[in-house]
Motif scaffolding. Sequence first.
Motif, PDB file in Angstrom:
ATOM      1  N   LEU A 142     -45.438-108.976 -59.594  1.00  0.00           N
ATOM      2  CA  LEU A 142     -44.835-108.492 -58.353  1.00  0.00           C
ATOM      3  C   LEU A 142     -43.427-107.938 -58.548  1.00  0.00           C
ATOM      4  O   LEU A 142     -42.857-107.355 -57.620  1.00  0.00           O
ATOM      5  CB  LEU A 142     -44.779-109.635 -57.330  1.00  0.00           C
ATOM      6  N   GLY A 143     -42.855-108.153 -59.730  1.00  0.00           N
ATOM      7  CA  GLY A 143     -41.467-107.772 -59.938  1.00  0.00           C
ATOM      8  C   GLY A 143     -40.530-108.698 -59.195  1.00  0.00           C
ATOM      9  O   GLY A 143     -39.454-108.306 -58.749  1.00  0.00           O
ATOM     10  N   GLY A 144     -40.954-109.953 -59.057  1.00  0.00           N
ATOM     11  CA  GLY A 144     -40.183-110.941 -58.321  1.00  0.00           C
ATOM     12  C   GLY A 144     -39.519-111.961 -59.215  1.00  0.00           C
ATOM     13  O   GLY A 144     -39.467-111.815 -60.445  1.00  0.00           O
ATOM     14  N   THR A 145     -39.025-113.020 -58.582  1.00  0.00           N
ATOM     15  CA  THR A 145     -38.287-114.072 -59.271  1.00  0.00           C
ATOM     16  C   THR A 145     -38.843-115.426 -58.853  1.00  0.00           C
ATOM     17  O   THR A 145     -39.227-115.614 -57.696  1.00  0.00           O
ATOM     18  CB  THR A 145     -36.786-114.002 -58.892  1.00  0.00           C
ATOM     19  N   VAL A 146     -38.874-116.358 -59.784  1.00  0.00           N
ATOM     20  CA  VAL A 146     -39.337-117.710 -59.488  1.00  0.00           C
ATOM     21  C   VAL A 146     -38.189-118.547 -58.925  1.00  0.00           C
ATOM     22  O   VAL A 146     -37.054-118.475 -59.410  1.00  0.00           O
ATOM     23  CB  VAL A 146     -39.917-118.389 -60.752  1.00  0.00           C
ATOM     24  N   SER A 147     -38.491-119.314 -57.893  1.00  0.00           N
ATOM     25  CA  SER A 147     -37.535-120.272 -57.335  1.00  0.00           C
ATOM     26  C   SER A 147     -38.279-121.577 -57.096  1.00  0.00           C
ATOM     27  O   SER A 147     -39.453-121.700 -57.448  1.00  0.00           O
ATOM     28  CB  SER A 147     -36.915-119.740 -56.041  1.00  0.00           C
ATOM     29  N   CYS A 148     -37.607-122.559 -56.495  1.00  0.00           N
ATOM     30  CA  CYS A 148     -38.260-123.863 -56.370  1.00  0.00           C
ATOM     31  C   CYS A 148     -37.645-124.696 -55.258  1.00  0.00           C
ATOM     32  O   CYS A 148     -36.639-124.324 -54.649  1.00  0.00           O
ATOM     33  CB  CYS A 148     -38.177-124.623 -57.696  1.00  0.00           C
ATOM     34  N   SER A 149     -38.275-125.837 -55.000  1.00  0.00           N
ATOM     35  CA  SER A 149     -37.785-126.785 -54.003  1.00  0.00           C
ATOM     36  C   SER A 149     -36.904-127.839 -54.678  1.00  0.00           C
ATOM     37  O   SER A 149     -36.833-127.922 -55.900  1.00  0.00           O
ATOM     38  CB  SER A 149     -38.958-127.468 -53.302  1.00  0.00           C
ATOM     39  N   ARG A 150     -36.274-128.663 -53.854  1.00  0.00           N
ATOM     40  CA  ARG A 150     -35.398-129.708 -54.390  1.00  0.00           C
ATOM     41  C   ARG A 150     -36.174-130.708 -55.244  1.00  0.00           C
ATOM     42  O   ARG A 150     -35.664-131.187 -56.267  1.00  0.00           O
ATOM     43  CB  ARG A 150     -34.703-130.440 -53.235  1.00  0.00           C
ATOM     44  N   ALA A 151     -37.399-131.014 -54.848  1.00  0.00           N
ATOM     45  CA  ALA A 151     -38.196-131.994 -55.602  1.00  0.00           C
ATOM     46  C   ALA A 151     -38.385-131.548 -57.051  1.00  0.00           C
ATOM     47  O   ALA A 151     -38.395-132.368 -57.975  1.00  0.00           O
ATOM     48  CB  ALA A 151     -39.541-132.199 -54.925  1.00  0.00           C
ATOM     49  N   VAL A 152     -38.524-130.250 -57.242  1.00  0.00           N
ATOM     50  CA  VAL A 152     -38.711-129.704 -58.590  1.00  0.00           C
ATOM     51  C   VAL A 152     -37.439-129.873 -59.418  1.00  0.00           C
ATOM     52  O   VAL A 152     -37.485-130.255 -60.590  1.00  0.00           O
ATOM     53  CB  VAL A 152     -39.113-128.219 -58.498  1.00  0.00           C
ATOM     54  N   VAL A 153     -36.294-129.612 -58.790  1.00  0.00           N
ATOM     55  CA  VAL A 153     -35.004-129.779 -59.484  1.00  0.00           C
ATOM     56  C   VAL A 153     -34.761-131.246 -59.794  1.00  0.00           C
ATOM     57  O   VAL A 153     -34.345-131.611 -60.903  1.00  0.00           O
ATOM     58  CB  VAL A 153     -33.852-129.201 -58.631  1.00  0.00           C
ATOM     59  N   ASP A 154     -35.040-132.124 -58.820  1.00  0.00           N
ATOM     60  CA  ASP A 154     -34.834-133.563 -59.021  1.00  0.00           C
ATOM     61  C   ASP A 154     -35.715-134.099 -60.147  1.00  0.00           C
ATOM     62  O   ASP A 154     -35.347-135.061 -60.835  1.00  0.00           O
ATOM     63  CB  ASP A 154     -35.139-134.329 -57.724  1.00  0.00           C
ATOM     64  N   SER A 155     -36.869-133.465 -60.333  1.00  0.00           N
ATOM     65  CA  SER A 155     -37.779-133.892 -61.407  1.00  0.00           C
ATOM     66  C   SER A 155     -37.385-133.317 -62.761  1.00  0.00           C
ATOM     67  O   SER A 155     -37.971-133.675 -63.784  1.00  0.00           O
ATOM     68  CB  SER A 155     -39.220-133.471 -61.076  1.00  0.00           C
ATOM     69  N   GLY A 156     -36.398-132.413 -62.770  1.00  0.00           N
ATOM     70  CA  GLY A 156     -35.941-131.824 -64.019  1.00  0.00           C
ATOM     71  C   GLY A 156     -36.796-130.683 -64.511  1.00  0.00           C
ATOM     72  O   GLY A 156     -36.684-130.267 -65.667  1.00  0.00           O
ATOM     73  N   TRP A 157     -37.650-130.144 -63.630  1.00  0.00           N
ATOM     74  CA  TRP A 157     -38.543-129.065 -64.055  1.00  0.00           C
ATOM     75  C   TRP A 157     -37.842-127.714 -64.083  1.00  0.00           C
ATOM     76  O   TRP A 157     -38.163-126.854 -64.889  1.00  0.00           O
ATOM     77  CB  TRP A 157     -39.754-128.961 -63.117  1.00  0.00           C
ATOM     78  N   LYS A 158     -36.891-127.510 -63.145  1.00  0.00           N
ATOM     79  CA  LYS A 158     -36.189-126.240 -63.043  1.00  0.00           C
ATOM     80  C   LYS A 158     -34.704-126.501 -62.785  1.00  0.00           C
ATOM     81  O   LYS A 158     -34.332-127.542 -62.237  1.00  0.00           O
ATOM     82  CB  LYS A 158     -36.762-125.376 -61.902  1.00  0.00           C
ATOM     83  N   PRO A 159     -33.827-125.540 -63.141  1.00  0.00           N
ATOM     84  CA  PRO A 159     -32.387-125.737 -62.924  1.00  0.00           C
ATOM     85  C   PRO A 159     -32.015-125.601 -61.453  1.00  0.00           C
ATOM     86  O   PRO A 159     -32.706-124.961 -60.664  1.00  0.00           O
ATOM     87  CB  PRO A 159     -31.755-124.612 -63.762  1.00  0.00           C
ATOM     88  N   LYS A 160     -30.878-126.172 -61.114  1.00  0.00           N
ATOM     89  CA  LYS A 160     -30.367-126.173 -59.735  1.00  0.00           C
ATOM     90  C   LYS A 160     -30.176-124.759 -59.187  1.00  0.00           C
ATOM     91  O   LYS A 160     -30.323-124.529 -57.981  1.00  0.00           O
ATOM     92  CB  LYS A 160     -29.032-126.930 -59.720  1.00  0.00           C
TER      93      LYS A 160
END
Length: 347
Positions: free
Chosen positions: A251-269
């Motif tokens: 899609l030419g897009g960007t990945v983002s995430c929810s707080r639960a993902v950050v708290d789990s250490g899967w993605k950066p803040k």
Amino acid sequence: MNLEEYKGVYVFAQQVDNEISSIAFELLGKAKDLAKDLSTDVTAVLLGSGVKDLADKLAEYGADKVIVVDDPELKVYRTEPYAHALSSVINKYKPEIVLVGATAIGRDLGPRVSARVATGLTADCTVLEIGDFPLQAIPGQEQKHNQLLMTRPAFGGNTIATIACPDNRPQMATVRAGVMQKIEPIKGAKAVVEEYNPGFTPDNKYVEILDVVKAVTDTVDIMDAKILVSGGRGVGSPENFKILEDLAEVLGGTVSCSRAVVDSGWKPKDLQVGQTGKTVRPNVYFAIGISGAIQHVAGMEESDIIIAINKDADAPIFDVADYGIVGDLNKIVPKLTESLKAEIAAK
């Protein structure tokens, strides 16, 4: 305090390395609305060293006037000289409203300035409007008009509080990035520029900057993305984010995430969307494996189109989604990606 002496809506126009931060333009857009309701004008306060040439850029985004404090002491942000400069401007010009971005700089600067000028500060506002306070008339209590009503999440986002500062001026607020909208720039606009310098006398409160180490990252700022593919706890694992990354790539897009993902250490803040993350307004927002807690929704509900994919048909995310798919994201997302690839190839 004579409240009648205080006039105008002022915006702290944050700049870093002589480049105006996007939050300054967003605040000018909101300031125009507030000033219209109060029949007053908008003033940007520009602090820095060698920044005079930035004034016209602020005019293009809505500033009627720019107050410039230009001094070598302001070249790099330091709490004491910046707090001295902004509080001096407030004491001299007496604005009715002062808006500051809720950035790392603004969150440090705003409270210190409000304390120096003996007024209140409402932090992390998401809505600003002019109205009556108290909101509903109370028998025996004066209802004051034309007050700045500052709305912000409270108690971890479980409630919304509307706060006013009826007895002190200026009315001050820090505002989250991304929640206010810039106006379309007015090409060729010129502002009235006034230079003011309160004088700086360095003392033991002036820290010395020994070195500035800038973070180097190849992560795209999700606040600038037109298409966001956002994942939540329901994605299941950090490895599973690969299927979201594949969709975003097509899609030419960007990945983002929810707080639960950050708290789990899967993605950066930096990729977190929500009240404790970033507020985004993409053209298209995919909420994949995201339940839709109010804290997350507050950060993305202004997206043009919201597409939710979740196996729980009762997930709150479907209440704000324009399109929803109930099912296993592990099956749906790869099929969607392949269909989009085929569609693009056919063209």
